[in-house]
Write an enzyme that holds these catalytic residues in place. Structure first.
Site, short mmCIF file in Angstrom:
data_model
loop_
_atom_site.label_atom_id
_atom_site.label_comp_id
_atom_site.label_asym_id
_atom_site.label_seq_id
_atom_site.Cartn_x
_atom_site.Cartn_y
_atom_site.Cartn_z
N ARG A 273 2.76 2.84 9.48
CA ARG A 273 1.78 3.63 10.51
C ARG A 273 2.61 4.29 11.60
O ARG A 273 2.17 5.14 12.40
CB ARG A 273 0.72 2.98 11.16
CG ARG A 273 -0.56 2.70 10.01
CD ARG A 273 -1.55 1.94 10.64
NE ARG A 273 -2.56 1.90 9.88
CZ ARG A 273 -3.13 0.87 9.02
NH1 ARG A 273 -2.50 -0.15 9.21
NH2 ARG A 273 -4.42 0.98 8.38
N ASP B 240 2.09 -9.27 9.13
CA ASP B 240 0.86 -9.36 9.07
C ASP B 240 0.36 -10.82 9.15
O ASP B 240 0.03 -11.34 7.91
CB ASP B 240 0.29 -8.65 7.79
CG ASP B 240 0.69 -7.16 7.69
OD1 ASP B 240 -0.13 -6.41 8.74
OD2 ASP B 240 1.50 -6.63 7.09
N GLY C 39 4.88 -10.32 4.17
CA GLY C 39 5.60 -10.20 5.36
C GLY C 39 4.81 -10.94 6.58
O GLY C 39 3.57 -11.02 6.57
N MET D 130 0.85 -1.13 0.05
CA MET D 130 0.11 0.05 0.01
C MET D 130 0.85 1.24 0.07
O MET D 130 0.54 2.24 0.40
CB MET D 130 -1.08 0.05 1.15
CG MET D 130 -2.12 -1.06 1.00
SD MET D 130 -3.55 -0.85 1.98
CE MET D 130 -2.77 -0.60 3.63
N GLY D 131 2.17 1.18 -0.34
CA GLY D 131 3.00 2.18 -0.21
C GLY D 131 3.52 2.57 0.94
O GLY D 131 3.26 1.93 1.83
N GLY E 4 10.97 -2.69 5.71
CA GLY E 4 10.16 -4.05 5.65
C GLY E 4 9.79 -4.42 4.07
O GLY E 4 10.08 -5.49 3.64
N HIS E 5 9.19 -3.46 3.36
CA HIS E 5 8.71 -3.57 1.93
C HIS E 5 10.09 -4.05 1.22
O HIS E 5 9.82 -4.93 0.36
CB HIS E 5 8.32 -2.42 1.48
CG HIS E 5 6.94 -1.89 2.09
ND1 HIS E 5 6.79 -0.96 2.97
CD2 HIS E 5 5.70 -2.54 2.20
CE1 HIS E 5 5.58 -0.72 3.40
NE2 HIS E 5 5.10 -1.73 3.00
P1 AMP Z 1 1.44 -2.76 3.31
O1 AMP Z 1 2.20 -1.86 2.78
O2 AMP Z 1 1.37 -2.42 4.83
O3 AMP Z 1 0.19 -3.66 3.01
O4 AMP Z 1 2.54 -4.01 3.49
C1 AMP Z 1 2.80 -4.71 2.17
C2 AMP Z 1 3.74 -5.86 2.63
O5 AMP Z 1 4.94 -5.60 3.53
C3 AMP Z 1 2.92 -6.90 3.42
O6 AMP Z 1 3.02 -8.29 2.90
C4 AMP Z 1 3.53 -6.75 4.66
O7 AMP Z 1 3.32 -7.97 5.75
C5 AMP Z 1 4.86 -6.51 4.55
N1 AMP Z 1 5.59 -5.73 5.51
C6 AMP Z 1 5.18 -4.86 6.26
N2 AMP Z 1 5.96 -4.31 7.34
C7 AMP Z 1 6.91 -5.54 7.36
C8 AMP Z 1 7.85 -5.39 8.17
N3 AMP Z 1 8.32 -4.90 9.37
N4 AMP Z 1 8.75 -6.73 7.90
C9 AMP Z 1 8.34 -7.40 6.90
N5 AMP Z 1 7.23 -7.36 5.89
C10 AMP Z 1 6.40 -6.39 6.61
#
Ligand code: AMP
Length: 273
Positions: free
Chosen positions: A184, A147, A144, A27-28, A33-34
């Site tokens: 966040r 989640d 990741g 979601m950008g 992590g991403h």
């Molecule tokens: P999001 O942009 O929050 O929807 O996350 C996109 C992907 O990045 C999802 O598969 C999350 O689980 C992963 N993700 C977010 N934060 C982390 C993190 N701290 N470590 C590893 N993966 C992450």
């Protein structure tokens, strides 16, 4: 890097390639992590597609959809530096129509924990992930463990709907002080951020207890609760990888999960044991 914002353009490229495709949906507001997911995808595939789409159907009324951080220009730079091959940035109108066929997340695994506080959140997650899978048609898709429940449900969707996609589980990336990275985290003030360190601290305490052979889940949850005393705890829960609650830790099949609210910011974290 090819930046693509129509479904047809992406389809045309994917259709004409014999290369292996790795996909990282996001979601950008990209962070390390991403980036770790993207790096893993780069190592394991010929072509890497990253999508950035803030999916409205996974937010409930009153949640932070309108204020969710959007950093498209920085994100593009990050993707370029990571040598992403295709950045897919669709808009809401092309992703959703009216009166759609809807995906319903399975009741047992999705209406507990995250789903209890956020009913229908996972319906929206699965809806968008399935749409993106059908557009990108990846060989491997990267998610990741941060989640954890989402990851488990996506794996179940792949199994239940016979999707020919390999789901790759990626480790949680943390700040140097232990806070799990999240888009966040930028909502947190300095004192709130400091307080939030108790989340990873409580998980470390749990893992130390297990290392000392304390396998009783109630005992572990009580010890974690003490560390999180000052926080608004939504849940501390210990489940197996099917997201069934367990009483005794099962090594290599246990996830300890936390959700707390720090003022208006909801933070989740977990460890896999
Ligand atoms: P999001 O942009 O929050 O929807 O996350 C996109 C992907 O990045 C999802 O598969 C999350 O689980 C992963 N993700 C977010 N934060 C982390 C993190 N701290 N470590 C590893 N993966 C992450």
């Amino acid at each position: 890097m090819n930046i693509i914002n129509t479904i047809q353009d992406l389809r045309n490229i994917i259709k004409n390639t014999k290369a292996t495709v790795g996909f990282v949906p996001t979601m950008g507001a990209l962070h390390d992590g991403h980036i770790s997911l993207i790096k893993k995808a780069k190592e394991e595939n010929d072509i890497v597609v990253v999508s950035i789409f803030v999916n409205p159907t996974q937010f409930l009324a009153g949640e932070d959809l309108d204020s969710y951080p959007v950093k498209m220009e920085v994100d593009k730079k990050i993707c370029e530096l990571c040598k992403v091959d295709i950045l897919f940035t669709p808009n809401i109108n092309m992703m959703y129509g009216n009166d759609e066929v809807l995906i319903k997340a399975p009741i047992l695994r999705s209406y507990t924990l995250e789903g209890q506080r956020r009913p229908e959140h996972f319906d929206g997650v699965l809806q968008i992930v399935l749409k993106l899978f059908n557009i990108v048609q990846p060989d491997n898709a990267y998610f990741g463990k941060k989640d954890a429940q989402q990851l488990s449900l996506i794996k179940q969707m792949v199994d239940d709907l016979f999707l020919d996609i390999n789901i790759v589980e990626c480790d949680i990336i943390r700040e140097s002080d232990g806070l799990a990275m999240s888009s966040r985290n930028i909502y947190l003030t300095k004192p709130q951020r400091e307080l939030s360190l108790n989340i990873s601290k409580s998980l470390r305490i749990a893992s130390n207890l297990v290392a000392k052979n304390c396998l009783d889940c109630d005992e572990i949850i009580t010890a974690m609760g003490k560390v999180l005393q000052q926080m608004d705890i939504e849940y501390i829960s210990i489940v197996n990888q099917k997201f069934e609650r367990i009483e005794k830790i099962e090594l290599k099949n246990t996830i300890i999960l936390i959700a707390v609210k720090v003022d208006n910011t909801r933070l989740i974290d977990n460890i896999w044991i």
